[in-house]
Design a protein around this motif. Structure first.
Motif, PDB file in Angstrom:
ATOM      1  N   ARG A   1       1.116  -1.199   0.075  1.00 50.78           N
ATOM      2  CA  ARG A   1      -0.096  -0.003   0.135  1.00 50.78           C
ATOM      3  C   ARG A   1       0.663   1.133   0.016  1.00 50.78           C
ATOM      4  O   ARG A   1       2.323   1.387   0.724  1.00 50.78           O
ATOM      5  N   ALA A   2       0.341   2.064  -0.500  1.00 58.28           N
ATOM      6  CA  ALA A   2       1.075   3.563  -0.782  1.00 58.28           C
ATOM      7  C   ALA A   2       1.113   4.121   0.609  1.00 58.28           C
ATOM      8  O   ALA A   2       0.265   3.807   1.447  1.00 58.28           O
ATOM      9  N   PRO A   3       2.033   5.171   1.173  1.00 55.07           N
ATOM     10  CA  PRO A   3       2.197   5.749   2.312  1.00 55.07           C
ATOM     11  C   PRO A   3       0.819   6.380   2.820  1.00 55.07           C
ATOM     12  O   PRO A   3       0.388   6.155   3.799  1.00 55.07           O
ATOM     13  N   GLU A   4       0.264   6.985   1.983  1.00 54.59           N
ATOM     14  CA  GLU A   4      -1.009   7.659   2.189  1.00 54.59           C
ATOM     15  C   GLU A   4      -1.842   6.622   2.662  1.00 54.59           C
ATOM     16  O   GLU A   4      -2.821   6.683   3.484  1.00 54.59           O
ATOM     17  N   GLU A   5      -2.300   5.428   1.860  1.00 58.65           N
ATOM     18  CA  GLU A   5      -3.328   4.606   2.415  1.00 58.65           C
ATOM     19  C   GLU A   5      -2.946   3.964   3.596  1.00 58.65           C
ATOM     20  O   GLU A   5      -3.867   3.569   4.423  1.00 58.65           O
ATOM     21  N   ARG A   6      -1.457   3.742   3.712  1.00 55.77           N
ATOM     22  CA  ARG A   6      -1.120   3.130   5.272  1.00 55.77           C
ATOM     23  C   ARG A   6      -1.804   4.409   6.236  1.00 55.77           C
ATOM     24  O   ARG A   6      -2.269   3.733   7.480  1.00 55.77           O
ATOM     25  N   GLY A   7      -1.490   5.570   6.178  1.00 58.01           N
ATOM     26  CA  GLY A   7      -1.630   6.437   7.066  1.00 58.01           C
ATOM     27  C   GLY A   7      -3.313   6.383   7.346  1.00 58.01           C
ATOM     28  O   GLY A   7      -3.607   6.587   8.390  1.00 58.01           O
ATOM     29  N   VAL A   8      -4.034   6.429   6.154  1.00 55.04           N
ATOM     30  CA  VAL A   8      -5.559   6.389   6.469  1.00 55.04           C
ATOM     31  C   VAL A   8      -5.976   5.188   7.282  1.00 55.04           C
ATOM     32  O   VAL A   8      -6.746   4.912   8.165  1.00 55.04           O
ATOM     33  N   ALA A   9      -5.306   3.971   6.841  1.00 54.30           N
ATOM     34  CA  ALA A   9      -5.565   2.656   7.703  1.00 54.30           C
ATOM     35  C   ALA A   9      -5.119   2.901   9.257  1.00 54.30           C
ATOM     36  O   ALA A   9      -5.790   2.395  10.081  1.00 54.30           O
ATOM     37  N   ALA A  10      -4.076   3.409   9.153  1.00 51.76           N
ATOM     38  CA  ALA A  10      -3.477   3.577  10.682  1.00 51.76           C
ATOM     39  C   ALA A  10      -4.490   4.606  11.690  1.00 51.76           C
ATOM     40  O   ALA A  10      -4.821   4.347  12.755  1.00 51.76           O
TER      41      ALA A  10
ATOM     42  N   ARG B   1      -7.742   4.923  11.018  1.00 51.59           N
ATOM     43  CA  ARG B   1      -9.095   4.234  11.277  1.00 51.59           C
ATOM     44  C   ARG B   1      -8.793   3.520  12.430  1.00 51.59           C
ATOM     45  O   ARG B   1      -9.702   2.980  13.049  1.00 51.59           O
ATOM     46  N   THR B   2      -7.651   2.691  12.641  1.00 51.60           N
ATOM     47  CA  THR B   2      -7.242   1.793  13.477  1.00 51.60           C
ATOM     48  C   THR B   2      -7.354   2.458  14.663  1.00 51.60           C
ATOM     49  O   THR B   2      -8.053   1.981  15.989  1.00 51.60           O
ATOM     50  N   ARG B   3      -6.723   3.520  14.746  1.00 57.00           N
ATOM     51  CA  ARG B   3      -6.696   4.315  16.002  1.00 57.00           C
ATOM     52  C   ARG B   3      -7.906   4.677  16.650  1.00 57.00           C
ATOM     53  O   ARG B   3      -8.442   4.635  17.684  1.00 57.00           O
ATOM     54  N   GLU B   4      -9.032   5.219  15.495  1.00 57.99           N
ATOM     55  CA  GLU B   4     -10.208   5.532  15.810  1.00 57.99           C
ATOM     56  C   GLU B   4     -10.895   4.300  16.374  1.00 57.99           C
ATOM     57  O   GLU B   4     -12.046   4.429  17.446  1.00 57.99           O
ATOM     58  N   ARG B   5     -10.960   3.233  15.668  1.00 58.42           N
ATOM     59  CA  ARG B   5     -11.468   2.094  16.383  1.00 58.42           C
ATOM     60  C   ARG B   5     -11.088   1.860  17.812  1.00 58.42           C
ATOM     61  O   ARG B   5     -11.899   1.266  18.475  1.00 58.42           O
ATOM     62  N   ILE B   6     -10.015   1.969  18.102  1.00 60.22           N
ATOM     63  CA  ILE B   6      -9.305   1.654  19.382  1.00 60.22           C
ATOM     64  C   ILE B   6      -9.637   2.545  20.304  1.00 60.22           C
ATOM     65  O   ILE B   6     -10.310   2.103  21.362  1.00 60.22           O
ATOM     66  N   MET B   7      -9.898   3.726  19.968  1.00 58.77           N
ATOM     67  CA  MET B   7     -10.453   4.940  20.834  1.00 58.77           C
ATOM     68  C   MET B   7     -12.121   4.542  21.258  1.00 58.77           C
ATOM     69  O   MET B   7     -12.458   4.922  22.483  1.00 58.77           O
TER      70      MET B   7
ATOM     71  N   GLN C   1      -4.062  -6.786  20.570  1.00 58.94           N
ATOM     72  CA  GLN C   1      -3.823  -6.015  21.785  1.00 58.94           C
ATOM     73  C   GLN C   1      -2.279  -5.116  21.701  1.00 58.94           C
ATOM     74  O   GLN C   1      -2.411  -4.097  22.174  1.00 58.94           O
ATOM     75  N   GLN C   2      -1.331  -5.500  20.996  1.00 62.39           N
ATOM     76  CA  GLN C   2       0.045  -4.731  20.976  1.00 62.39           C
ATOM     77  C   GLN C   2      -0.142  -3.567  20.089  1.00 62.39           C
ATOM     78  O   GLN C   2       0.341  -2.627  20.362  1.00 62.39           O
ATOM     79  N   LEU C   3      -1.187  -3.332  19.500  1.00 59.87           N
ATOM     80  CA  LEU C   3      -1.475  -2.134  18.634  1.00 59.87           C
ATOM     81  C   LEU C   3      -1.951  -0.814  19.812  1.00 59.87           C
ATOM     82  O   LEU C   3      -1.606   0.217  19.201  1.00 59.87           O
ATOM     83  N   ILE C   4      -2.324  -1.447  20.815  1.00 62.60           N
ATOM     84  CA  ILE C   4      -2.788  -0.226  21.912  1.00 62.60           C
ATOM     85  C   ILE C   4      -1.402   0.402  22.505  1.00 62.60           C
ATOM     86  O   ILE C   4      -1.374   1.454  22.623  1.00 62.60           O
ATOM     87  N   ALA C   5      -0.375  -0.488  22.656  1.00 56.69           N
ATOM     88  CA  ALA C   5       0.747   0.055  23.069  1.00 56.69           C
ATOM     89  C   ALA C   5       1.328   0.752  22.176  1.00 56.69           C
ATOM     90  O   ALA C   5       2.219   1.670  22.050  1.00 56.69           O
ATOM     91  N   TYR C   6       1.294   0.350  20.665  1.00 55.19           N
ATOM     92  CA  TYR C   6       1.968   0.751  19.649  1.00 55.19           C
ATOM     93  C   TYR C   6       1.490   2.368  19.470  1.00 55.19           C
ATOM     94  O   TYR C   6       2.522   3.185  19.065  1.00 55.19           O
ATOM     95  N   TYR C   7       0.072   2.454  19.379  1.00 57.20           N
ATOM     96  CA  TYR C   7      -0.361   3.705  19.128  1.00 57.20           C
ATOM     97  C   TYR C   7      -0.367   4.847  20.349  1.00 57.20           C
ATOM     98  O   TYR C   7      -0.433   5.971  20.128  1.00 57.20           O
ATOM     99  N   PHE C   8      -0.726   3.961  21.414  1.00 62.22           N
ATOM    100  CA  PHE C   8      -0.917   5.029  22.579  1.00 62.22           C
ATOM    101  C   PHE C   8      -0.009   4.853  23.887  1.00 62.22           C
ATOM    102  O   PHE C   8      -0.138   5.592  24.778  1.00 62.22           O
TER     103      PHE C   8
END
Length: 201
Positions: free
Chosen positions: A5-14, A16-22, A50-57
């Motif tokens: 995926r292009a960097p901008e697509e990865r940014g959008v996916a990230a 969205r993932t952060r928002e789902r976690i929140m 679960q590791q994504l919570i530590a990664y993002y927050f």
């Protein structure tokens, strides 16, 4: 082999993932409080590792801090003429009840800070925001929206209490008014009565 995926697509996916976690964290903290919530439960609600919570927050505490910042951003949008501002406050509370429950847990001392300095910074910020809100009520008095006979701090406290009543004492709302606390009917009635009460009608 799957295309990268292009960097901008990865940014959008990230994002969205952060928002789902929140969103999952609000639900988990709202239901169980900070002490009772587990990162495994938040991850399960969000459908992520679960590791994504530590990664993002940085973990559960960092996630709580991010949620506090988000709620303050929401509070900043509650403005306008008195009836409109009350309506926005009711919408923010009743359309997202888990956010309001998180505030209640915090008020009960269940939402800690990373350290004493963070707690003191938050307390100073909260005192400052409340002082600004009281001053806003004074401006409404000068503009004729709120009765000058009222203590502006008490008027603000009554407003907060009634807006949060469906979360903090739903049985009283149901028993006294005969209304579903989370219903549009309560929202409309509360808005109408608060405007009359504060205006001295």
């Amino acid at each position: 082999m799957a295309a990268r995926r292009a960097p901008e697509e990865r940014g959008v996916a990230a994002a969205r993932t952060r928002e789902r976690i929140m969103e999952a964290a609000v639900a988990e903290f709202g239901a169980k409080g900070y002490a009772g919530a587990r990162t495994a439960g938040i991850a399960a609600r969000a459908g992520v590792n679960q590791q994504l919570i530590a990664y993002y927050f940085g973990g559960k505490q960092g996630l709580l801090d991010a949620l506090r910042e988000r709620w303050q951003e929401t509070e900043d949008t509650i403005e306008g003429p008195l009836d409109e501002a009350i309506g926005k406050a009711l919408d923010a509370t009743l359309e997202r009840p888990d956010w309001a429950r998180l505030l209640v847990w915090q008020a009960l001392g269940d939402c800690p800070f990373a350290d004493e300095a963070d707690g003191e910074r938050f307390a100073r910020s909260q005192r400052s925001r409340l002082a600004e809100a009281v001053e806003g009520m004074r401006r409404r008095q000068r503009d004729g929206e709120v009765s000058e006979e009222l203590d502006p701090a008490f008027a603000l406290l009554v407003t907060y209490a009634l807006v949060l009543a469906p979360i903090t004492m739903p049985q009283f709302v149901q028993g006294m008014l005969g209304l579903d606390p989370m219903s549009p009917e309560y929202r409309g009635r509360c808005r109408e009565e608060l405007v009359k009460l504060l205006g001295g009608a």
